[in-house]
Scaffold this active site. Structure first.
Site, PDB file in Angstrom:
ATOM      1  N   CYS A   1      -4.421  -3.762   0.053  1.00 30.78           N
ATOM      2  CA  CYS A   1      -3.222  -4.231   0.765  1.00 30.78           C
ATOM      3  C   CYS A   1      -2.515  -3.084   1.486  1.00 30.78           C
ATOM      4  O   CYS A   1      -2.139  -3.205   2.645  1.00 30.78           O
ATOM      5  CB  CYS A   1      -2.206  -4.833  -0.214  1.00 30.78           C
ATOM      6  SG  CYS A   1      -2.875  -6.037  -1.351  1.00 30.78           S
ATOM      7  N   ASP A   2      -2.310  -1.993   0.778  1.00 34.60           N
ATOM      8  CA  ASP A   2      -1.392  -0.963   1.266  1.00 34.60           C
ATOM      9  C   ASP A   2      -2.095   0.231   1.912  1.00 34.60           C
ATOM     10  O   ASP A   2      -1.448   1.041   2.580  1.00 34.60           O
ATOM     11  CB  ASP A   2      -0.526  -0.452   0.096  1.00 34.60           C
ATOM     12  CG  ASP A   2       0.162  -1.601  -0.640  1.00 34.60           C
ATOM     13  OD1 ASP A   2       0.427  -2.628   0.011  1.00 34.60           O
ATOM     14  OD2 ASP A   2       0.422  -1.474  -1.842  1.00 34.60           O
TER      15      ASP A   2
ATOM     16  N   CYS B   1      -2.526  -1.494  -5.133  1.00 35.87           N
ATOM     17  CA  CYS B   1      -3.467  -2.280  -4.317  1.00 35.87           C
ATOM     18  C   CYS B   1      -3.856  -1.501  -3.069  1.00 35.87           C
ATOM     19  O   CYS B   1      -3.141  -1.525  -2.062  1.00 35.87           O
ATOM     20  CB  CYS B   1      -2.831  -3.620  -3.921  1.00 35.87           C
ATOM     21  SG  CYS B   1      -3.931  -4.635  -2.919  1.00 35.87           S
TER      22      CYS B   1
END
Ligand code: NAP
Length: 541
Positions: free
Chosen positions: A369-370, A366
């Site tokens: 997200c990261d 992701c």
């Protein structure tokens, strides 16, 4: 059906609406307790996180006079009293609870702050009966750390689980919510390179968003749990249609089914919107020239909520096809005349040595997200499809030094995206496959092979982002005895009926084009088929 009276959904598209603000103000009005906030920051060090705290809190203070903000330097005696050492740190009602933010509740985390303010104002955790039965078994201190990022749609679910625990047991449970962007050193110390990740007493108890009951069980046992079967007296919900999966297919089916008159509910174990929630940008959904995936999801969710009840954070633990079909989640039992499997697909894995060991330690599925943790660092993005190219561009624009690795010499991605890749001079390693991901605590390098020359080489990298397609999520279908195609997708009759009467499918779990617009279309079609079948059941003929 029982509704959590203080839960407030916060679709961004509604944020501005007068009605939504009025609803929030009314919610705060009813709260019995004041909500004092203490913001600590290093003297003379006015960083973006401190400013962001002020901005977010200012917005929330417009909702209620019960929210008060006091600001102090890090060397103030109150900082010593409450053991505050990081700048900025936000404490929520520290006289009553031990809940702190390291960083700022920005982006998606504003949702966590909103829920926290309400629970603290209420002075009640709102944990489910099932969770309360488990948490009361905890008899020794737990210090929880939840690592989050402002762009992670999964994070609020995990962070709110932890907030509820800290509100329920303030004498034993303390909580730090840590923004990995603001505290990269701390994230590094815990090797937390993906979000959300939850630790209790420095032991990893959850990677990814867990259903509330699963989180509380993990907190109690101090190790990650996956299964939670509720007590036999769990709430019973009767529906005509239960939709499993809250992506575009499931949400659209919910709208159509309720408008047809079917008693319908949606259950979703993680973030609503499925893959779209983490898609950086969508440029081919009619009506939106260019829209963030999460923004599009928020619009869809707020539309769906006008019609259908959504049980978010509930995972299906058991299900039986005998009529009425029974479906057990971590919180309640559904008796339903029909089930729509809109379970989507899960990330495909490379299946190379090091991948699972270093998942969350530099291996990520992701980028939304990261990605923030890798700003200024070298990473590789694996894959040649639309997802890999979209996400490589997203990382590049975020300031990450990204190289695309593709196993062929031609991209599968649409020309429009491929052109952006070359326009931005993003490096590509063609005809290249990863053989191994290496690193002790976290990703340090990869072993790659050029499949034309058979030459191997080592590429130093801090992150390996993997976007090589999806595997259909058919575990529940298989538990029910639903037939799947040789490719592993749900087999259906063209009108979304599976081989099991009363069980239907829609969206990416069926294969096909796997576009947002096609998934929505399939959800609508399936709901209309289900409506016709329930009026005139073909299985009784
Ligand atoms: P995809 O289209 O199936 O592409 C997967 C890519 O990963 C391919 O390039 C494939 O290589 C590569 N790959 C597969 N297995 C691999 C392995 N074991 N090792 C190395 N590489 C591997 O998947 P996707 O990009 O996730 O897209 C999924 C669906 O969503 C598609 O239908 C796509 O069109 C849609 N989508 C659309 C958009 C958009 O319209 N903007 C954005 C995202 C996704 P080969 O090319 O050699 O097979």
């Amino acid at each position: 059906m029982q509704q959590d009276t203080t839960h407030v959904d916060t679709p961004q598209s509604d944020m501005a609406s007068e009605a939504y603000l009025a609803q929030l103000k009314a919610t705060f009005e009813q709260l019995p307790n004041d909500i004092p906030l203490y913001l600590f920051a290093a003297k003379g060090h006015e960083d973006v996180f401190t400013q962001a705290n002020r901005q977010v809190i200012r917005a929330f203070r417009q909702l209620s006079g019960k929210i008060n903000l006091r600001e102090y330097d890090l060397d103030h005696e109150l900082a010593k009293k409450w053991n505050v050492t990081s700048s900025p740190t936000l404490l929520i009602a520290p006289e009553r609870f031990s809940i702190r933010w390291l960083g700022a509740p920005m982006g998606e985390e504003a949702r966590t702050l909103l829920e926290t303010l309400i629970l603290v104002g209420l002075g009640k955790s709102n944990l489910s009966e099932q969770s309360l039965n488990v948490i009361k078994k905890i008899d020794s201190p737990r210090n929880i750390k939840v690592f989050v990022s402002p762009t992670c749609p999964y994070c609020p679910q995990e962070a709110v689980n932890a907030v509820k625990a800290a509100v329920e047991m303030p004498e034993l449970i303390s909580l730090e919510i840590i923004d990995i962007q603001c505290e990269p050193e701390l994230a590094n110390q815990y090797a937390a390179q993906s979000v959300p990740q939850a630790f209790a007493n420095d032991v990893l108890i959850g990677q990814g968003a867990q259903p509330e009951e699963v989180f509380i069980l993990s907190l109690n046992k101090l190790e990650p749990q996956t299964i939670f079967i509720p007590d036999s007296d769990a709430e019973l919900v009767e529906t005509d249609l239960l939709i499993i999966g809250g992506g575009p297919a499931g949400l659209t089916a919910g709208i159509y089914a309720v408008r047809s008159g079917l008693r319908t509910a949606v259950v979703e174990r993680e973030a609503l919107g499925g893959q779209v929630a983490t898609t950086p940008v969508v440029e081919n959904y009619p009506g939106f020239t260019s829209v963030g995936g999460k923004t599009l999801v928020d619009v869809m969710v707020s539309h769906a909520l006008q019609y259908v009840q959504i049980f978010q954070g509930e995972a299906v633990m058991e299900l039986h096809a005998a009529k009425p079909i029974t479906v057990m989640t971590n919180r309640r039992k559904f008796l339903t005349k029909s089930v729509l499997l809109a379970t989507g697909a899960t990330h495909r894995h490379l299946n190379v040595p090091g991948e699972s060991r270093l998942a969350g330690r530099g291996v990520s599925y992701c980028s939304t997200c990261d990605g923030p943790l890798f700003k200024g660092k070298k990473v590789v993005m694996v894959g040649g499809g639309n997802s890999a190219v979209t996400e490589a561009l997203h990382l590049f624009h975020m300031g990450v030094d990204v190289t695309l690795i593709h196993r062929r010499d031609k991209l599968r991605a649409q020309d429009f995206l491929a052109k952006q890749l070359s326009d931005n001079n993003i490096a590509v390693l063609w005809d290249t496959e990863i053989k191994e991901i290496r690193g002790e605590e976290r990703v340090e390098e990869i072993l790659v092979v050029n499949n034309k020359t058979n030459e191997t080489s080592i590429v130093e990298t801090s992150g390996v982002f993997i976007a090589i397609g999806y595997t259909p999520a058919v575990e529940l279908a298989q538990k029910l005895g639903v037939e799947v195609t040789p490719d592993g997708y749900i087999q259906h009759d063209g009108k979304h009926r599976t081989n099991i009467p009363g069980v239907y499918s829609a969206g990416d779990v069926e294969g096909g084009f796997k576009q947002i617009v096609t998934a929505s279309g399939q959800g609508a079609e399936a709901a209309m088929t289900i409506f016709e079948d329930l009026i005139n059941p073909y299985w009784l003929k």
